[in-house]
Design a protein around this motif. Structure first.
Motif, PDB file in Angstrom:
ATOM      1  N   UNK A   1       8.669  -2.868   6.452  1.00  0.00           N
ATOM      2  CA  UNK A   1       7.296  -3.310   6.666  1.00  0.00           C
ATOM      3  C   UNK A   1       6.683  -3.745   5.338  1.00  0.00           C
ATOM      4  N   UNK A   2       6.049  -4.917   5.299  1.00  0.00           N
ATOM      5  CA  UNK A   2       5.503  -5.438   4.035  1.00  0.00           C
ATOM      6  C   UNK A   2       4.491  -4.500   3.379  1.00  0.00           C
ATOM      7  N   UNK A   3       3.594  -3.878   4.171  1.00  0.00           N
ATOM      8  CA  UNK A   3       2.578  -2.992   3.586  1.00  0.00           C
ATOM      9  C   UNK A   3       3.219  -1.789   2.886  1.00  0.00           C
ATOM     10  N   UNK A   4       4.331  -1.317   3.463  1.00  0.00           N
ATOM     11  CA  UNK A   4       5.008  -0.169   2.880  1.00  0.00           C
ATOM     12  C   UNK A   4       5.657  -0.549   1.554  1.00  0.00           C
ATOM     13  N   UNK A   5       6.319  -1.697   1.514  1.00  0.00           N
ATOM     14  CA  UNK A   5       6.960  -2.158   0.279  1.00  0.00           C
ATOM     15  C   UNK A   5       5.934  -2.354  -0.829  1.00  0.00           C
ATOM     16  N   UNK A   6       4.765  -2.866  -0.451  1.00  0.00           N
ATOM     17  CA  UNK A   6       3.703  -3.090  -1.424  1.00  0.00           C
ATOM     18  C   UNK A   6       3.219  -1.762  -2.013  1.00  0.00           C
ATOM     19  N   UNK A   7       3.045  -0.751  -1.158  1.00  0.00           N
ATOM     20  CA  UNK A   7       2.587   0.558  -1.624  1.00  0.00           C
ATOM     21  C   UNK A   7       3.643   1.246  -2.498  1.00  0.00           C
ATOM     22  N   UNK A   8       4.903   1.099  -2.134  1.00  0.00           N
ATOM     23  CA  UNK A   8       5.992   1.678  -2.938  1.00  0.00           C
ATOM     24  C   UNK A   8       6.014   1.045  -4.325  1.00  0.00           C
ATOM     25  N   UNK A   9       5.954  -0.276  -4.366  1.00  0.00           N
ATOM     26  CA  UNK A   9       5.952  -0.981  -5.653  1.00  0.00           C
ATOM     27  C   UNK A   9       4.755  -0.574  -6.495  1.00  0.00           C
ATOM     28  N   UNK A  10       3.589  -0.451  -5.859  1.00  0.00           N
ATOM     29  CA  UNK A  10       2.372  -0.090  -6.580  1.00  0.00           C
ATOM     30  C   UNK A  10       2.491   1.307  -7.189  1.00  0.00           C
ATOM     31  N   UNK A  11       3.071   2.251  -6.439  1.00  0.00           N
ATOM     32  CA  UNK A  11       3.228   3.614  -6.949  1.00  0.00           C
ATOM     33  C   UNK A  11       4.094   3.627  -8.203  1.00  0.00           C
ATOM     34  N   UNK A  12       5.216   2.908  -8.164  1.00  0.00           N
ATOM     35  CA  UNK A  12       6.092   2.859  -9.336  1.00  0.00           C
ATOM     36  C   UNK A  12       5.416   2.150 -10.503  1.00  0.00           C
ATOM     37  N   UNK A  13       4.699   1.064 -10.233  1.00  0.00           N
ATOM     38  CA  UNK A  13       4.003   0.332 -11.296  1.00  0.00           C
ATOM     39  C   UNK A  13       2.943   1.198 -11.961  1.00  0.00           C
ATOM     40  N   UNK A  14       2.185   1.938 -11.140  1.00  0.00           N
ATOM     41  CA  UNK A  14       1.157   2.828 -11.688  1.00  0.00           C
ATOM     42  C   UNK A  14       1.782   3.904 -12.574  1.00  0.00           C
ATOM     43  N   UNK A  15       2.886   4.490 -12.104  1.00  0.00           N
ATOM     44  CA  UNK A  15       3.551   5.542 -12.865  1.00  0.00           C
ATOM     45  C   UNK A  15       4.030   5.015 -14.218  1.00  0.00           C
ATOM     46  N   UNK A  16       4.622   3.845 -14.207  1.00  0.00           N
ATOM     47  CA  UNK A  16       5.120   3.238 -15.446  1.00  0.00           C
ATOM     48  C   UNK A  16       3.973   2.967 -16.417  1.00  0.00           C
TER      49      UNK A  16
END
Length: 197
Positions: A1-16
């Motif tokens: 699901x596109x919304x899920x992929x977006x949230x996953x990417x955002x979580x990793x980007x924020x952590x980095x």
């Protein structure tokens, strides 16, 4: 699901991003605390860690890396997490108060020259704050791991690491990375022969 992929990417980007900013702001302090811990071990002293919830598991995790090993074969180093002994914790909480569970242990187990790492994501944990006071009275060097709302707690410590975030997962992710880096640096200070020259 596109919304899920977006949230996953955002979580990793924020952590980095949080970790990159934290490293840039704290590299000198990380070097200083690495040396502080290594010197304590060299002097026959110990590292004492504690926290609640996720911070408790971080304290246990970091202690285990020192007692066992991190990246190289070497002798175990004396580190203890005060949140691991259920009998001690529950007896203190029952006979006194939950806010005393770490302070009372520190009064019994710490000695001048030891290093304490107190972990509180919020900076508001009463038992961690009381333990920081107890450590000061024992003339133990103190290190605080916290988040941006924990600046008052951080001001109690000799050394403070304040993660520039209000997001609990991002703060905790940075704390465990910091713990790993401290383990690596202490190993290199104590056991890498080229570091001693």
């Amino acid at each position: 699901m596109p919304w899920m992929k977006e949230k996953i990417s955002k979580a990793f980007e924020e952590s980095i991003k949080v970790k990159e900013r934290f490293a840039a702001e704290n590299i000198d302090a990380i070097s200083d605390v690495s040396r502080l811990i290594a010197d304590a071990f060299s002097d026959g002293k110990k590292l004492i860690l504690f926290g609640n919830g996720g911070s408790a598991t971080d304290a246990s995790h970091i202690a285990a890396e020192f007692v066992n090993r991190f990246k190289r074969e070497r002798p175990g180093l004396p580190a203890i997490a005060l949140n691991t002994d259920v009998a001690v914790i529950t007896s203190i909480a029952n006979d006194y108060d939950f806010s005393e569970i770490f302070a009372r242990q520190l009064k019994s187990l710490s000695e001048e020259g030891d290093v304490v790492i107190a972990i509180s994501t919020s900076g508001g944990s009463k038992n961690v704050i009381k333990a920081m006071d107890a450590a000061k009275k024992k003339k133990v060097k103190t290190v605080a791991f916290t988040g941006i709302k924990g600046e008052k707690f951080a001001s109690m410590a000799d050394y403070a690491f304040v993660v520039p975030s209000e997001n609990t997962p991002r703060i905790q992710e940075t704390h465990i990375t910091l713990g790993h880096v401290l383990c690596q640096m202490v190993e290199e200070i104590l056991f890498e022969t080229h570091r001693k020259k």
